[in-house]
Design an enzyme around this catalytic site. Sequence first.
Site, PDB file in Angstrom:
ATOM      1  N   GLY A 110       0.822  -1.224   0.000  1.00  0.00           N
ATOM      2  CA  GLY A 110       0.000   0.000   0.000  1.00  0.00           C
ATOM      3  C   GLY A 110       0.846   1.260   0.000  1.00  0.00           C
ATOM      4  N   GLY A 111       2.082   1.124  -0.498  1.00  0.00           N
ATOM      5  CA  GLY A 111       3.036   2.247  -0.451  1.00  0.00           C
ATOM      6  C   GLY A 111       2.768   3.356  -1.451  1.00  0.00           C
ATOM      7  N   ALA A 112       1.750   3.184  -2.311  1.00  0.00           N
ATOM      8  CA  ALA A 112       1.399   4.277  -3.233  1.00  0.00           C
ATOM      9  C   ALA A 112       0.208   5.077  -2.715  1.00  0.00           C
ATOM     10  CB  ALA A 112       1.100   3.726  -4.626  1.00  0.00           C
ATOM     11  N   THR A 116      -6.138   0.769  12.983  1.00  0.00           N
ATOM     12  CA  THR A 116      -6.832   2.041  13.193  1.00  0.00           C
ATOM     13  C   THR A 116      -7.560   2.082  14.538  1.00  0.00           C
ATOM     14  OG1 THR A 116      -8.738   3.309  12.399  1.00  0.00           O
ATOM     15  CG2 THR A 116      -8.702   1.004  11.790  1.00  0.00           C
ATOM     16  N   ASP A 117      -7.730   3.287  15.062  1.00  0.00           N
ATOM     17  CA  ASP A 117      -8.526   3.458  16.291  1.00  0.00           C
ATOM     18  C   ASP A 117      -9.980   3.047  16.077  1.00  0.00           C
ATOM     19  OD1 ASP A 117      -9.321   5.609  14.687  1.00  0.00           O
ATOM     20  OD2 ASP A 117      -8.986   7.152  16.210  1.00  0.00           O
ATOM     21  N   GLU A 118     -10.425   2.997  14.798  1.00  0.00           N
ATOM     22  CA  GLU A 118     -11.838   2.712  14.527  1.00  0.00           C
ATOM     23  C   GLU A 118     -12.242   1.311  14.974  1.00  0.00           C
ATOM     24  OE1 GLU A 118     -13.707   4.045  11.014  1.00  0.00           O
ATOM     25  OE2 GLU A 118     -12.430   5.806  10.839  1.00  0.00           O
ATOM     26  N   TYR A 127     -15.741  -1.212   7.056  1.00  0.00           N
ATOM     27  CA  TYR A 127     -14.300  -0.902   7.057  1.00  0.00           C
ATOM     28  C   TYR A 127     -13.672  -1.316   8.387  1.00  0.00           C
ATOM     29  CZ  TYR A 127     -10.100   1.855   7.964  1.00  0.00           C
ATOM     30  OH  TYR A 127      -8.834   2.248   8.341  1.00  0.00           O
ATOM     31  N   LYS A 185     -10.937  -4.267   9.262  1.00  0.00           N
ATOM     32  CA  LYS A 185      -9.634  -3.992   9.891  1.00  0.00           C
ATOM     33  C   LYS A 185      -9.505  -4.810  11.183  1.00  0.00           C
ATOM     34  CE  LYS A 185      -6.799  -1.469   8.862  1.00  0.00           C
ATOM     35  NZ  LYS A 185      -5.632  -1.646   7.928  1.00  0.00           N
ATOM     36  N   ASN A 225      -5.039  10.416  10.504  1.00  0.00           N
ATOM     37  CA  ASN A 225      -3.854  11.089   9.957  1.00  0.00           C
ATOM     38  C   ASN A 225      -4.274  12.204   9.014  1.00  0.00           C
ATOM     39  OD1 ASN A 225      -1.090   8.802   9.669  1.00  0.00           O
ATOM     40  ND2 ASN A 225      -2.812   8.607  11.049  1.00  0.00           N
TER      41      ASN A 225
HETATM   42  P1  NAD Z   1      -5.091   4.987   1.191  1.00  0.00           P
HETATM   43  O1  NAD Z   1      -6.494   4.618   0.859  1.00  0.00           O
HETATM   44  O2  NAD Z   1      -4.602   6.358   0.904  1.00  0.00           O
HETATM   45  O3  NAD Z   1      -4.067   3.977   0.471  1.00  0.00           O
HETATM   46  C1  NAD Z   1      -4.288   2.593   0.444  1.00  0.00           C
HETATM   47  C2  NAD Z   1      -3.274   2.002  -0.534  1.00  0.00           C
HETATM   48  O4  NAD Z   1      -3.453   0.586  -0.538  1.00  0.00           O
HETATM   49  C3  NAD Z   1      -3.461   2.485  -1.963  1.00  0.00           C
HETATM   50  O5  NAD Z   1      -2.210   2.806  -2.538  1.00  0.00           O
HETATM   51  C4  NAD Z   1      -4.090   1.289  -2.666  1.00  0.00           C
HETATM   52  O6  NAD Z   1      -3.791   1.224  -4.058  1.00  0.00           O
HETATM   53  C5  NAD Z   1      -3.472   0.139  -1.902  1.00  0.00           C
HETATM   54  N1  NAD Z   1      -4.278  -1.082  -1.977  1.00  0.00           N
HETATM   55  C6  NAD Z   1      -5.610  -1.205  -1.790  1.00  0.00           C
HETATM   56  N2  NAD Z   1      -6.000  -2.486  -1.976  1.00  0.00           N
HETATM   57  C7  NAD Z   1      -4.869  -3.183  -2.259  1.00  0.00           C
HETATM   58  C8  NAD Z   1      -4.604  -4.551  -2.522  1.00  0.00           C
HETATM   59  N3  NAD Z   1      -5.584  -5.461  -2.543  1.00  0.00           N
HETATM   60  N4  NAD Z   1      -3.332  -4.924  -2.760  1.00  0.00           N
HETATM   61  C9  NAD Z   1      -2.322  -4.009  -2.765  1.00  0.00           C
HETATM   62  N5  NAD Z   1      -2.514  -2.705  -2.532  1.00  0.00           N
HETATM   63  C10 NAD Z   1      -3.772  -2.295  -2.268  1.00  0.00           C
HETATM   64  O7  NAD Z   1      -4.922   4.622   2.721  1.00  0.00           O
HETATM   65  P2  NAD Z   1      -4.173   5.394   3.925  1.00  0.00           P
HETATM   66  O8  NAD Z   1      -5.069   6.434   4.440  1.00  0.00           O
HETATM   67  O9  NAD Z   1      -2.806   5.711   3.511  1.00  0.00           O
HETATM   68  O10 NAD Z   1      -4.150   4.209   5.009  1.00  0.00           O
HETATM   69  C11 NAD Z   1      -3.072   3.274   5.026  1.00  0.00           C
HETATM   70  C12 NAD Z   1      -3.298   2.293   6.160  1.00  0.00           C
HETATM   71  O11 NAD Z   1      -3.389   3.008   7.393  1.00  0.00           O
HETATM   72  C13 NAD Z   1      -4.598   1.490   6.044  1.00  0.00           C
HETATM   73  O12 NAD Z   1      -4.343   0.181   6.478  1.00  0.00           O
HETATM   74  C14 NAD Z   1      -5.551   2.189   6.986  1.00  0.00           C
HETATM   75  O13 NAD Z   1      -6.517   1.284   7.489  1.00  0.00           O
HETATM   76  C15 NAD Z   1      -4.598   2.677   8.059  1.00  0.00           C
HETATM   77  N6  NAD Z   1      -5.020   3.880   8.792  1.00  0.00           N
HETATM   78  C16 NAD Z   1      -5.273   5.047   8.119  1.00  0.00           C
HETATM   79  C17 NAD Z   1      -5.597   6.187   8.853  1.00  0.00           C
HETATM   80  C18 NAD Z   1      -5.881   7.505   8.169  1.00  0.00           C
HETATM   81  O14 NAD Z   1      -6.275   8.442   8.861  1.00  0.00           O
HETATM   82  N7  NAD Z   1      -5.674   7.657   6.885  1.00  0.00           N
HETATM   83  C19 NAD Z   1      -5.661   6.139  10.251  1.00  0.00           C
HETATM   84  C20 NAD Z   1      -5.405   4.911  10.889  1.00  0.00           C
HETATM   85  C21 NAD Z   1      -5.065   3.805  10.147  1.00  0.00           C
HETATM   86  O1  DAU Z   2      -9.687   7.096  12.714  1.00  0.00           O
HETATM   87  C1  DAU Z   2      -8.818   6.572  11.752  1.00  0.00           C
HETATM   88  C2  DAU Z   2      -9.561   6.484  10.457  1.00  0.00           C
HETATM   89  O2  DAU Z   2      -9.694   7.809   9.991  1.00  0.00           O
HETATM   90  C3  DAU Z   2      -8.898   5.613   9.399  1.00  0.00           C
HETATM   91  O3  DAU Z   2      -8.876   4.297   9.858  1.00  0.00           O
HETATM   92  C4  DAU Z   2      -9.685   5.680   8.085  1.00  0.00           C
HETATM   93  O4  DAU Z   2      -9.008   4.969   7.072  1.00  0.00           O
HETATM   94  C5  DAU Z   2      -9.789   7.132   7.675  1.00  0.00           C
HETATM   95  O5  DAU Z   2     -10.608   7.222   6.515  1.00  0.00           O
HETATM   96  C6  DAU Z   2     -10.407   7.950   8.805  1.00  0.00           C
HETATM   97  O6  DAU Z   2     -11.801   7.587   9.022  1.00  0.00           O
HETATM   98  P1  DAU Z   2     -12.886   8.714   9.348  1.00  0.00           P
HETATM   99  O7  DAU Z   2     -14.207   8.187   9.002  1.00  0.00           O
HETATM  100  O8  DAU Z   2     -12.684   9.272  10.708  1.00  0.00           O
HETATM  101  O9  DAU Z   2     -12.366   9.826   8.283  1.00  0.00           O
HETATM  102  P2  DAU Z   2     -13.135  10.761   7.260  1.00  0.00           P
HETATM  103  O10 DAU Z   2     -12.130  11.713   6.722  1.00  0.00           O
HETATM  104  O11 DAU Z   2     -13.976   9.992   6.298  1.00  0.00           O
HETATM  105  O12 DAU Z   2     -14.125  11.554   8.217  1.00  0.00           O
HETATM  106  C7  DAU Z   2     -13.639  12.290   9.338  1.00  0.00           C
HETATM  107  C8  DAU Z   2     -14.866  12.837  10.056  1.00  0.00           C
HETATM  108  O13 DAU Z   2     -15.489  13.817   9.210  1.00  0.00           O
HETATM  109  C9  DAU Z   2     -15.940  11.816  10.342  1.00  0.00           C
HETATM  110  O14 DAU Z   2     -16.580  12.143  11.569  1.00  0.00           O
HETATM  111  C10 DAU Z   2     -16.922  11.970   9.192  1.00  0.00           C
HETATM  112  C11 DAU Z   2     -16.828  13.442   8.895  1.00  0.00           C
HETATM  113  N1  DAU Z   2     -17.071  13.830   7.481  1.00  0.00           N
HETATM  114  C12 DAU Z   2     -16.349  13.203   6.510  1.00  0.00           C
HETATM  115  C13 DAU Z   2     -16.531  13.518   5.184  1.00  0.00           C
HETATM  116  C14 DAU Z   2     -15.762  12.802   4.103  1.00  0.00           C
HETATM  117  C15 DAU Z   2     -17.975  14.824   7.176  1.00  0.00           C
HETATM  118  O15 DAU Z   2     -18.627  15.411   8.083  1.00  0.00           O
HETATM  119  N2  DAU Z   2     -18.153  15.155   5.862  1.00  0.00           N
HETATM  120  C16 DAU Z   2     -17.487  14.530   4.847  1.00  0.00           C
HETATM  121  O16 DAU Z   2     -17.732  14.849   3.658  1.00  0.00           O
END
Ligand code: NAD
Ligand code: DAU
Length: 333
Positions: free
Chosen positions: A8-10, A124-126, A148, A152, A178
């Site tokens: 998932g490095g992209a 994730t905290d979720e 989701y 996870k 993040n």
């Molecule tokens: P993202 O959606 O930006 O990126 C996910 C990446 O995984 C993409 O590059 C996608 O092409 C790749 N991918 C998806 N399915 C795949 C598969 N079957 N095989 C290989 N690659 C695949 O996600 P992110 O926000 O960077 O999150 C990365 C990780 O961190 C996830 O595991 C997510 O659950 C976790 N996480 C994210 C957040 C957040 O706030 N973004 C917070 C806590 C945990």
């Molecule tokens: O908590 C970690 C998680 O954070 C990661 O595991 C997930 O991959 C990441 O997507 C994120 O989940 P959230 O649901 O918290 O993130 P999102 O950005 O979708 O939404 C953040 C908050 O904002 C949530 O309470 C929903 C709200 N929201 C989101 C969107 C997209 C809105 O009110 N309007 C919107 O259009």
Amino acid sequence: MNKILVTGGAGFIGSNFVSYALERWREAEVVVLDKLTYAGNLANLDAVKYDPRFTFIRGDVADEGTVRRAVEGCDAVINFAAETHVDRSILFPREFVFTDVVGTFTLLEVARDVGVERFVQVSTDEVYGSIEEGAFDELAALNPSSPYSASKAGGDFLALAYAKSFELPLMVARSTNNYGPYQYPEKLIPLIITNALEDRPLPLYGDGRQVRDWLYVLDNCEALALLLERGEAGAVYNVGGDCELENVDVTRRILKVLGKPEELITYVKDRPAHDRRYALSCERIKALGWRPATPFDAGLEATVRWYVENEGWWRPLRDAAFEDYYRRQYGGR
Ligand code: NAD
Ligand code: DAU
């Protein structure tokens, strides 16, 4: 660390981690395995693509043959690959189970077979679900609300079972929300920034007062690197930003940085089973000497600046995300 596989490095956090890892471990090689779904983007890796220590493989973490080829010669694996957007998981849960559960399982199987020395499962905290008051520590029961977070949680349980059953030296990292450069513009912060830049409505779900804890992406990368180096095998580590904010407050701060009016805020239908508040207690990772180093206002300003300066990166993604959104809202599946 000699050779690290970053799945998932992209994506958002993964691509930030790749740059960070090549800097932190000056001798290490980094291999990325990524399927390049809608969320994966090779442009996120432009900064490292000519680095001789970097290799990219396009493929699916659920495909054992591809995973074997990618893991070959690696002493460490960090699994970011996942479907990650809660709203999409409610519309299309299947891909979440395939990647977040079966993909994790496939990677674990190959890792134990090959004898990988360090493995970090990025979670994730979720998975803990919503909490009205206080904070979850690593021993709290899991109570996911969306396909989701349930997927996870499935990945986490498998990972921890592999640590126990097969002594795979593995840590699970559960981080809060993040934010930072390269985040796909369907997520709250980049969605608000890019909509506000075009004076479009800013959709807040329900009353907009749900609470998230915000962590700058590079602080998370540092925590994850520390776990690869020194995490205790079989342990879970919470990673939080010490920065709880209501969504409407985050939105107002973005508008302030951009000098845009609060009238752009539009309250829309709530997300089903929307978790009200996430909060983590992070004593275990803090005992390793880690702290979230970036104050929210500084991180947010840097993030806003990045989106302002990188319109060429987000515009095609934002337009695609919008088309997709309207198709789903009004055009069925
Ligand atoms: P993202 O959606 O930006 O990126 C996910 C990446 O995984 C993409 O590059 C996608 O092409 C790749 N991918 C998806 N399915 C795949 C598969 N079957 N095989 C290989 N690659 C695949 O996600 P992110 O926000 O960077 O999150 C990365 C990780 O961190 C996830 O595991 C997510 O659950 C976790 N996480 C994210 C957040 C957040 O706030 N973004 C917070 C806590 C945990
Ligand atoms: O908590 C970690 C998680 O954070 C990661 O595991 C997930 O991959 C990441 O997507 C994120 O989940 P959230 O649901 O918290 O993130 P999102 O950005 O979708 O939404 C953040 C908050 O904002 C949530 O309470 C929903 C709200 N929201 C989101 C969107 C997209 C809105 O009110 N309007 C919107 O259009």
